[in-house]
Design a protein around this motif. Structure first.
Motif, PDB file in Angstrom:
ATOM      1  N   GLY B 575       0.880  -1.248   0.025  1.00 16.86           N
ATOM      2  CA  GLY B 575       0.014   0.011   0.187  1.00 16.86           C
ATOM      3  C   GLY B 575       0.878   1.198   0.169  1.00 16.86           C
ATOM      4  O   GLY B 575       0.391   2.378  -0.585  1.00 16.86           O
ATOM      5  N   GLY B 576       1.940   1.274   0.695  1.00 16.31           N
ATOM      6  CA  GLY B 576       2.911   2.211   0.612  1.00 16.31           C
ATOM      7  C   GLY B 576       3.137   3.028  -0.703  1.00 16.31           C
ATOM      8  O   GLY B 576       3.488   4.202  -0.968  1.00 16.31           O
ATOM      9  N   LEU B 577       3.297   1.981  -1.665  1.00 18.06           N
ATOM     10  CA  LEU B 577       3.634   2.572  -3.198  1.00 18.06           C
ATOM     11  C   LEU B 577       2.340   3.520  -3.542  1.00 18.06           C
ATOM     12  O   LEU B 577       2.689   4.398  -4.078  1.00 18.06           O
ATOM     13  N   PHE B 578       1.335   3.194  -3.355  1.00 16.27           N
ATOM     14  CA  PHE B 578       0.352   3.835  -3.618  1.00 16.27           C
ATOM     15  C   PHE B 578       0.326   5.227  -2.909  1.00 16.27           C
ATOM     16  O   PHE B 578       0.214   6.325  -3.734  1.00 16.27           O
ATOM     17  N   GLU B 579       0.694   5.239  -1.651  1.00 17.85           N
ATOM     18  CA  GLU B 579       0.668   6.431  -0.856  1.00 17.85           C
ATOM     19  C   GLU B 579       1.682   7.376  -1.463  1.00 17.85           C
ATOM     20  O   GLU B 579       1.812   8.549  -1.581  1.00 17.85           O
ATOM     21  N   ARG B 580       2.913   6.859  -1.869  1.00 17.14           N
ATOM     22  CA  ARG B 580       4.141   7.472  -2.220  1.00 17.14           C
ATOM     23  C   ARG B 580       3.590   8.026  -3.474  1.00 17.14           C
ATOM     24  O   ARG B 580       4.068   9.266  -3.819  1.00 17.14           O
ATOM     25  N   SER B 581       3.219   7.408  -4.234  1.00 16.75           N
ATOM     26  CA  SER B 581       2.895   7.918  -5.547  1.00 16.75           C
ATOM     27  C   SER B 581       1.906   9.017  -5.529  1.00 16.75           C
ATOM     28  O   SER B 581       1.923  10.055  -6.208  1.00 16.75           O
ATOM     29  N   GLU B 582       0.692   9.004  -4.525  1.00 13.58           N
ATOM     30  CA  GLU B 582      -0.192   9.975  -4.566  1.00 13.58           C
ATOM     31  C   GLU B 582       0.598  11.030  -3.949  1.00 13.58           C
ATOM     32  O   GLU B 582       0.293  12.225  -4.442  1.00 13.58           O
ATOM     33  N   LEU B 583       1.243  11.045  -3.090  1.00 14.39           N
ATOM     34  CA  LEU B 583       1.988  12.056  -2.321  1.00 14.39           C
ATOM     35  C   LEU B 583       2.761  12.793  -3.261  1.00 14.39           C
ATOM     36  O   LEU B 583       3.173  14.310  -3.182  1.00 14.39           O
ATOM     37  N   GLN B 584       3.470  12.174  -4.243  1.00 12.39           N
ATOM     38  CA  GLN B 584       4.154  12.863  -5.113  1.00 12.39           C
ATOM     39  C   GLN B 584       3.389  13.271  -6.308  1.00 12.39           C
ATOM     40  O   GLN B 584       4.155  13.633  -7.616  1.00 12.39           O
ATOM     41  N   GLY B 585       2.037  13.370  -6.299  1.00 10.91           N
ATOM     42  CA  GLY B 585       1.389  13.874  -7.396  1.00 10.91           C
ATOM     43  C   GLY B 585       1.334  12.791  -8.617  1.00 10.91           C
ATOM     44  O   GLY B 585       1.093  13.221  -9.847  1.00 10.91           O
ATOM     45  N   ASN B 586       1.735  11.734  -8.355  1.00 10.55           N
ATOM     46  CA  ASN B 586       1.743  10.684  -9.419  1.00 10.55           C
ATOM     47  C   ASN B 586       2.532  11.012 -10.677  1.00 10.55           C
ATOM     48  O   ASN B 586       2.197  10.616 -11.670  1.00 10.55           O
ATOM     49  N   VAL B 587       3.638  11.740 -10.438  1.00 11.03           N
ATOM     50  CA  VAL B 587       4.489  12.307 -11.411  1.00 11.03           C
ATOM     51  C   VAL B 587       5.813  11.269 -11.440  1.00 11.03           C
ATOM     52  O   VAL B 587       6.356  10.667 -10.524  1.00 11.03           O
ATOM     53  N   GLU B 588       6.419  11.092 -12.566  1.00 12.23           N
ATOM     54  CA  GLU B 588       7.606  10.422 -12.973  1.00 12.23           C
ATOM     55  C   GLU B 588       8.694  11.036 -11.784  1.00 12.23           C
ATOM     56  O   GLU B 588       8.748  12.223 -11.593  1.00 12.23           O
ATOM     57  N   PRO B 589       9.434  10.052 -11.196  1.00 10.73           N
ATOM     58  CA  PRO B 589       9.599   8.492 -11.217  1.00 10.73           C
ATOM     59  C   PRO B 589       8.651   7.937 -10.446  1.00 10.73           C
ATOM     60  O   PRO B 589       8.553   6.773 -10.077  1.00 10.73           O
ATOM     61  N   PHE B 590       7.677   8.610  -9.955  1.00 12.10           N
ATOM     62  CA  PHE B 590       6.758   8.097  -8.876  1.00 12.10           C
ATOM     63  C   PHE B 590       5.277   7.661  -9.396  1.00 12.10           C
ATOM     64  O   PHE B 590       4.272   7.512  -8.713  1.00 12.10           O
TER      65      PHE B 590
END
Lengths: 685, 685
Positions: B575-590
């Motif tokens: 689940g942490g991957l989804f959170e990190r991606s969201e927190l980073q605005g879902n922009v590359e490389p996240f």
């Protein structure tokens, strides 16, 4: 024979300023030159109006009043530090832009100081009189510092104006500048940074350009908008090709009167060290920014600044590494010295060149240590700067004013306190990164086994040491700073804040370097004074002094140039931004700004956007108004092109250009894209 | 007295390895240490099973059998070179991922060699016997090479196994390693790279992490899956906090037996110079890449490599700048030397430390010049490398083979020609940028007025000189290179290619530096052999040797740590991957990997994903299995955290951690996200 020598020399001296060259004093404007070249006469009233409309930003830029109610136009990149400080994690004003639809919504900046130049007084005679011929270098410096401090204090007391004695012509003259000071400054309008800095670093220092690099602040007094008697009327048509224009702004620093030996020293020492530091910070901050969106927001300003600096230093260094330029410099210097040798009373001026060489040579071995300890390169965190200011304030303020380090003299106290008690956020993780890295540099440069370095590191590796220093300090709390500041020496001595302890540890050795630096500076100063005096005897003040971040007038013509066989046009249009974005696949940093995308069908794409002119500017001129013969605002300086960047060490007519935002393009954007009706009404558009 | 000395020495020698320290030989596992610390007994059977389940990747990584049918688990980043080779223009397997739903669909790799270690034999005596005391250094080297070649050939002939003699303990021991070799290896499963390398460079060497850095290959023999007798049973629960775990893999290189003087030299010279160069390249390339999309595509590989390198160098330097570490190193070295001095036959080993110091010291003044001219730092363009190879080939090939520079000896000719005639594209704009900058560095480091520098610059500033060199050279044309190569000395002498002329100009002075460097290297080598022999006589193999890309056992505990007062937890979840991606605005490389997005509602977000443990690893351990006491697979090593990167020069207990993918997270991803049913069945899950 001697006479012929002199004539030859005169013909090739820098006296002969070239077309459109010069950052002229307002007390000595290029009236004759402009009249001869362009048939336009600069009048005292015209000049006074421009002077009092011009605004200096304490953070290192320029601006101008554009309404009777204190509305100030400057660059977005001049204001961006403030815009960042006014942002929050939830509301990133740099990214989003800002528009105060009402006066009440205008946002007060935490620590911005603006200055408007009210009067200039020549105090050369009084400064000179205080320095006697039989004084030692040290005594001379003290005497000069004392008299300058006294002049400034008297003026401040008498007028309430910020009063700075400015050294001009390398010491050939001293002028007292009195400024109206504004510290309640509020943000009125800023576009999104994507529009302001479109093309970002890749396009920086290039032309063609497509940047809406503008924003508006407003000066307040007693909680009310300032009534600005002098302001520039906004010209809606804006600059035209071939038009004569003027720039009033605050060029920061040029080195055109530096000697050949000084240029060699900069080339071989100063600049490469600086470059190294720049590369380091740039790589680290960029990598840190890429870790996290919030990091990116926090670091963008710093990164932009660093890249700006890198391009400038690279251009300057490339200029100094041009053997042809250096040979020409040496030749003109030889001719000047030949001229000096022609008169017995100018022998000292001739010898002064040797004195400069010798002083630079003798300073070399200490250079690294001075940079690390006194320059603070070893302690690259805002916390250290705060700690040092507190530690030194406790030592300096009890001294008699004139005996203090310059930055602690009374005239500077208000600015110092504004800075010291600023609420600007400090991010501990970023500070740790920067400090760890700079401690590593300290170890590399002075040696890990150096006694002082060992004390500084306290038995720890750089990362660990930086982490404990930053984690342990309380100096992010303004009230802690205040109590240490007000508590003076006793409070500092009692403090166990690790950053204060570090600053105390370093202060002794740093002051030793400071003393050496000041001694060297004094020798250079005195040598330059001798040269300047002799040069004055030849040239008078018919020419302009090097830039000193004081108000100057430049002039030039709006025109394009040829590069590698291609025409670079004088201006771009709003539509050009759309084209460049499309050509670059609409990807960062060329992605279409959101507000522009939304308004793309309504925009007048033919409106002029950015333009270039030949006026002679440099860093510090950012935000300067460009005015026409009627004194109306036709543009806003925001950059130099790459060839223009090389001119700091010597003007050379060619492709160097100042780059401006066009007044018509700004109006169109404010209206169609940003709907900034209240501002437009105030500009009467 | 002497005896006491020796005993003291023995008690405090590096023999005393710290908790969880060590990359142990399988012939000398840390049985007692593990038993004492964790109450677990490593048995020969347990060890043999682990040894024969471990797989070495010829490309420089590790892996393990995880099924009886030759299924091999490793990192995606270990397999990615193969995955790229198996891709086509239409089907980019790195981007898309790959899953062979049937055995038939498994994709055969063009050139991958895997090794499984079958037996180890101590051949020290035989190697030593071949080298006589009265031989010169040159003769000794030849005799040693000859006997090693003979041992390897005899073993290969007798057993059919790949047979490598491995030099351990800096020459203290020689072991013959026999490997089962697999060359028919097929790709079974790989996730999309966005999932495998989520967070990319920004997250590299950090923790918390969220990387599915895994893939499966299968070893075949005679067209059939290998029957792998030894394989690791997959533990579905995976590693737990506080658990004792083991790592079997192939650490590539450590420098823990370097002397204190060598570490000081690296700290004060080698690494800071390297860092400076890295920062410069990183900043420049990143800025160039940001200019447009195509630049970014061209520079991305180089930038990733540079950033990786920077992190490693920074961490290493921080380690060397730890005074505590250096003091401990010095102390243990002093004790070792005390022990050496206790025996007359070890005097030479004691003196060898001095010889190393002296050699390093005498090399110092030339270091900068060597870096610039022979290291090529002054000429940072691929064109210069090509030109130098051509110029030197013309000089070297006519010489007798053994008298040539190493890279021109016959054994390397095929690789050299492969490289020299590579069609790899060279981009002139990027090369100009790099060369201009490095010429600037040359001027700064050796001085613009230096005679050789003046000749190199030919009266031009760096940008102009770089532009003319790059614009003028024809060396991007492979046929031009071929004709210069085949034409030998006459062709080189006749060439007017500006890059060839530059390489000729520089070659004499560069060779002087090369001679000095090789002389220094030979002195160091011989000194280290003397130390190693004496050390081995004291310690034997009671401790572990520096890493040599041969199989080693490490152990440790699954646990988090404290950093800057914050807890870094032992594990992350899917689940942490989804959170990190969201927190980073879902922009590359996240940005969210496509398959994860599609499966986001089905995934068990609580499953452990990545975790850390204290096992002592280094580069080459990538893909190593992490096993529990039962010898079951609980994780997959894929990285170190930043503090872990420091340990190459010496182990220190602290925040260093190995980073692994968790066996439970892998199962959940294989099942829910990738639907890799066939693999799961094979793992009996």
């Amino acid at each position: 024979m001697r006479k012929r020598h002199l004539v030859t020399a005169l013909l090739t001296l820098p006296t002969l300023v070239l077309a459109d060259e010069g950052m002229w004093l307002f007390t000595k404007p290029p009236v004759e030159k402009v009249k001869a070249a362009y048939g336009f006469e600069i009048t005292p009233a015209w000049l006074e109006h421009l002077q009092k409309s011009a605004v200096r930003f304490g953070t290192g830029g320029s601006g101008s009043f554009v309404s009777p109610n204190g509305l100030i136009l400057t660059n977005h990149h001049v204001g961006s530090g403030m815009i960042e400080k006014l942002s929050t994690q939830e509301r990133d004003l740099r990214a989003l832009g800002f528009y105060a639809a009402t006066l009440e919504e205008e946002l007060r900046c935490p620590d911005l100081e603006l200055n408007v130049l009210m009067s200039i007084e020549d105090v050369t005679a009084r400064v000179r009189a205080a320095v006697k011929d039989d004084m030692s270098a040290d005594e001379a410096k003290l005497a000069r510092t004392a008299v300058i401090g006294q002049i400034e204090k008297e003026s401040l007391d008498a007028t309430g104006f910020r009063s700075d004695v400015v050294k001009l012509y390398q010491g050939g003259a001293y002028h007292l500048y009195r400024y109206q000071r504004y510290t309640d400054v509020r943000l009125v309008f800023a576009p999104d940074e994507q529009a302001a800095a479109f093309g970002r670093d890749p396009d920086n220092f290039e032309f063609p350009r497509f940047c809406l690099d503008m924003c508006f602040f407003r000066a307040y007094e007693d909680g009310q908008p300032v009534k600005s008697e002098h302001f520039l009327k906004w010209n809606a048509q804006g600059a035209e090709e071939g038009e004569l224009v003027f720039v009033a702004g605050h060029p920061g620093r040029t080195n055109r009167l530096a000697t050949h030996a000084e240029l060699e020293d900069m080339r071989d020492h100063g600049m490469s060290g600086k470059l190294e530091q720049i590369y380091r910070s740039e790589a680290l901050l960029e990598a840190w920014a890429s870790r996290d969106r919030e990091n990116r927001r926090r670091a963008t300003g710093a990164i932009t600044g660093i890249r700006n600096g890198r391009k400038a230093v690279l251009a300057g260094l490339d200029g100094l590494l041009d053997p042809e330029f250096m040979a020409a410099k040496l030749e003109s210097e030889q001719k000047l010295r030949d001229a000096f040798r022609a008169k017995p009373e100018w022998q000292g001026a001739d010898e002064a060149f040797q004195e400069i060489s010798a002083a630079l040579k003798s300073g070399e071995p200490r250079e690294l240590r001075a940079r690390m300890l006194e320059g603070g390169e070893a302690f690259a965190t805002g916390f250290f700067g705060i700690a040092r200011t507190l530690v030194r304030a406790a030592d300096e303020y009890p001294k008699e004013n004139s005996r203090r380090l310059r930055e602690f003299q009374e005239a500077g106290r208000i600015s110092l306190e504004l800075d010291l008690f600023s609420n600007e956020p400090i991010y501990r993780d970023m500070e740790t990164l920067k400090l760890a890295n700079s401690l590593m540099v300290l170890c590399a440069k002075l040696g890990a086994n150096n006694d002082l370095v060992e004390k500084i590191m306290a038995g720890k590796a750089p990362q660990e040491r930086a982490a404990e220093l930053i984690a342990g300090t309380k100096l992010d709390d303004v009230s802690v700073r205040k109590s240490l500041y007000e508590g003076g020496k006793a409070a500092i001595d009692a403090s166990s804040d690790p950053m204060i302890l570090l600053a105390k540890l370093v202060d002794g050795p740093a002051r030793v370097e400071r003393d050496h630096l000041e001694e060297e500076a004094e020798i250079l100063l005195q040598a330059h004074e001798k040269i300047a005096t002799a040069r004055f005897a030849i040239e008078g003040d018919s020419t302009y002094p090097d830039a000193t971040f004081s108000l100057r007038l430049a002039y030039g013509v709006v025109k394009g140039y040829q590069e590698s066989g291609a025409n670079v046009p004088w201006a771009t249009t709003l539509g050009g931004l759309f084209e460049r974005s499309e050509l670059q696949g609409n990807v960062e940093p060329f992605d279409l700004p959101q507000p522009w995308k939304a308004a793309q069908d309504k925009i007048n794409r033919k409106a002029e956007f950015n333009f270039i002119c030949t006026a002679d500017i440099t860093g510090g001129n950012s935000g300067s108004p460009v005015v026409n013969k009627a004194g109306e605002l036709v543009g806003l300086i925001f950059d130099s092109n790459a060839p223009g960047l090389k001119l700091g060490y010597g003007y050379k007519e060619g492709n160097g250009r100042a780059v401006s935002v066009h007044s018509a393009g700004m109006l169109e954007a404010l209206d169609t894209i940003y709907g900034a009706k209240r501002v437009l009404e105030e500009l009467e558009k």
